[in-house]
Design a protein around this motif. Structure first.
Motif, PDB file in Angstrom:
ATOM      1  N   SER A 120       0.855  -1.184   0.000  1.00 58.84           N
ATOM      2  CA  SER A 120       0.000   0.000   0.000  1.00 58.84           C
ATOM      3  C   SER A 120       0.891   1.234   0.000  1.00 58.84           C
ATOM      4  O   SER A 120       1.987   1.216   0.563  1.00 58.84           O
ATOM      5  N   HIS A 138      -5.883  -8.667   2.090  1.00 56.97           N
ATOM      6  CA  HIS A 138      -5.178  -9.377   3.158  1.00 56.97           C
ATOM      7  C   HIS A 138      -3.965  -8.542   3.534  1.00 56.97           C
ATOM      8  O   HIS A 138      -3.055  -8.351   2.718  1.00 56.97           O
ATOM      9  N   TYR A 139      -3.954  -8.025   4.750  1.00 59.89           N
ATOM     10  CA  TYR A 139      -2.796  -7.301   5.266  1.00 59.89           C
ATOM     11  C   TYR A 139      -1.882  -8.290   5.986  1.00 59.89           C
ATOM     12  O   TYR A 139      -2.282  -8.887   6.993  1.00 59.89           O
ATOM     13  N   GLU A 143       3.011  -5.879   7.651  1.00 61.00           N
ATOM     14  CA  GLU A 143       2.685  -4.823   6.701  1.00 61.00           C
ATOM     15  C   GLU A 143       2.064  -3.624   7.409  1.00 61.00           C
ATOM     16  O   GLU A 143       1.307  -3.780   8.370  1.00 61.00           O
ATOM     17  N   ARG A 144       2.363  -2.429   6.940  1.00 63.33           N
ATOM     18  CA  ARG A 144       1.736  -1.239   7.498  1.00 63.33           C
ATOM     19  C   ARG A 144       0.230  -1.268   7.238  1.00 63.33           C
ATOM     20  O   ARG A 144      -0.204  -1.460   6.105  1.00 63.33           O
ATOM     21  N   LYS A 145      -0.527  -1.079   8.282  1.00 62.63           N
ATOM     22  CA  LYS A 145      -1.994  -1.165   8.168  1.00 62.63           C
ATOM     23  C   LYS A 145      -2.557   0.209   7.789  1.00 62.63           C
ATOM     24  O   LYS A 145      -3.208   0.882   8.592  1.00 62.63           O
ATOM     25  N   ILE A 148      -6.990   1.106   5.513  1.00 64.08           N
ATOM     26  CA  ILE A 148      -7.949   0.032   5.795  1.00 64.08           C
ATOM     27  C   ILE A 148      -9.373   0.493   5.526  1.00 64.08           C
ATOM     28  O   ILE A 148     -10.207  -0.266   5.013  1.00 64.08           O
ATOM     29  N   VAL A 154     -11.362  -6.747   5.108  1.00 62.90           N
ATOM     30  CA  VAL A 154      -9.947  -7.071   5.236  1.00 62.90           C
ATOM     31  C   VAL A 154      -9.763  -8.320   6.083  1.00 62.90           C
ATOM     32  O   VAL A 154     -10.650  -8.705   6.858  1.00 62.90           O
ATOM     33  N   ILE A 156      -6.585  -9.478   8.604  1.00 58.81           N
ATOM     34  CA  ILE A 156      -5.322  -9.043   9.188  1.00 58.81           C
ATOM     35  C   ILE A 156      -4.472 -10.268   9.502  1.00 58.81           C
ATOM     36  O   ILE A 156      -4.881 -11.150  10.256  1.00 58.81           O
TER      37      ILE A 156
END
Length: 357
Positions: A120, A138-139, A143-145, A148, A154, A156
């Motif tokens: 992202s 799919h984070y 990974e930086r969230k 969202i 999503v 996580i």
């Protein structure tokens, strides 16, 4: 607030203004009526293989749906000829390129965007310009969230393995997600039963997870005593080519003659063919492990820590043996070179012998 967070906040505002015109949550979608889906995964080889069960689940649920893969050029050889993917687009990690590819995709009116693993904000910007009505992502755990609130659903990561998370993501569309079997997307030369061929990967994504050369030499010596006809094949990336010199230096001339060095010398297609014809592959947690899993090649894999979220093989448990350094030492940082050095050579040899028999 950091400059990065300010940028993401501003970007989120504009994305949501654009997306709020026609957003749809996945529970309101009849997937059987969806015509075009864009699946995004432009990370490393292993990360793409993790989403193959989810890709198959989508196509099994609706054989006529058009699946367009958005990935990086480095994955081109990986997905050429995939029977479940109808078209492929390529994107660099830049805002300019994400806008370009998004506008290109908009011409085919995709209703749904599924981001399995991508950085992202480029992935979400691309899907926004593509005009998808529903966007799910799919984070990964590390990974930086960000952005969202620009997604309609999503998952996580960081608790369960990536394969399971990717299936959970598409499961929100009502498709069957029981099958966790990965597949190799491109055609690969068939398996051969000629000879005993043991693959060894010495390198990994970090030097602290390398398979120590001195340990590998002891494994070669022990296996050769019991299986004198076997050959050992070294595989790995070009920047790991010096590791083979260390292994040759630790072996006598008779054992060195059993080693075939492929490190940095194969295309991805050639590498997959090699792995497909190994009797067993000994490797740390690498993309080659995941290729072997997808091709149903036996493995002995070396991991640092036993944890639920690890990327250990999720299919064919009879084919895959996993050894964890943390099972032998409470502090896995026991060696300046590799955390895997606490795994006894005898246990690696025993696991390999079981696979050979």
């Amino acid at each position: 607030m950091s400059a990065y967070k300010v940028k993401m906040k501003v970007l989120s505002f504009f994305i949501n203004v654009f997306r709020n015109r026609n957003r749809v949550s996945p529970d309101r979608i009849n997937f059987l009526k969806v015509k075009t889906v864009v699946i995004v995964n432009n990370k490393r080889l292993g990360d793409f293989l993790f989403c193959t069960p989810a890709i198959k689940a989508l196509k099994d649920a609706s054989p006529n749906v058009r699946l367009i893969a958005l990935t990086s050029l480095r994955n081109k050889e990986l997905i050429m000829g995939c029977p479940y993917i109808d078209d492929v687009k390529y994107m660099n990690e830049s805002i300019v390129d994400s806008i370009r590819v998004g506008r290109e995709l908009r011409k085919v009116n995709p209703e749904l965007g599924i981001i399995f693993h991508s950085k992202s904000p480029y992935d979400i910007v691309a899907m926004t310009f593509a005009g998808v009505s529903c966007l799910i992502k799919h984070y990964f755990g590390n990974e930086r969230k960000v952005l969202i609130d620009s997604c309609d659903a999503v998952v996580i990561g960081g608790v369960y393995p990536p394969v399971q998370n990717n299936l959970s993501l598409v499961g929100q569309l009502g498709v069957n997600t029981d099958n966790k079997t990965m597949f190799y997307p491109s055609p690969v030369e068939g398996k051969s039963s000629v000879g005993v061929n043991i693959g060894i990967q010495l390198g990994a994504s970090g030097a602290d997870r390398y398979f120590p050369v001195e340990m590998a030499a002891q494994v070669v010596e022990a296996i050769s005593r019991e299986f004198p006809e076997c050959k050992f094949h070294l595989i790995g990336a070009k920047n790991e080519s010096s590791l083979s010199d260390g292994l040759y230096g630790a072996l006598n001339s008779e054992l060195s003659a059993k080693i075939v060095d492929h490190i940095g010398k194969t295309s991805l297609r050639e590498l997959a063919s090699l792995i497909n014809n190994f009797t067993v592959l000994i490797t740390p947690d690498t993309g080659c492990l995941h290729i072997a899993t997808a091709l149903q090649t036996k493995t002995v894999s070396l991991f640092v820590i036993k944890q639920q979220k690890a990327s250990v093989p999720q299919q064919d448990p009879d084919l895959h043996q996993v050894l964890y350094a943390s099972d032998y030492a409470s502090d896995t940082v026991v060696n300046k070179v590799s955390k895997l050095s606490s795994i006894p050579v005898g246990d690696i040899v025993a696991a390999t012998t079981r696979a050979l028999r």
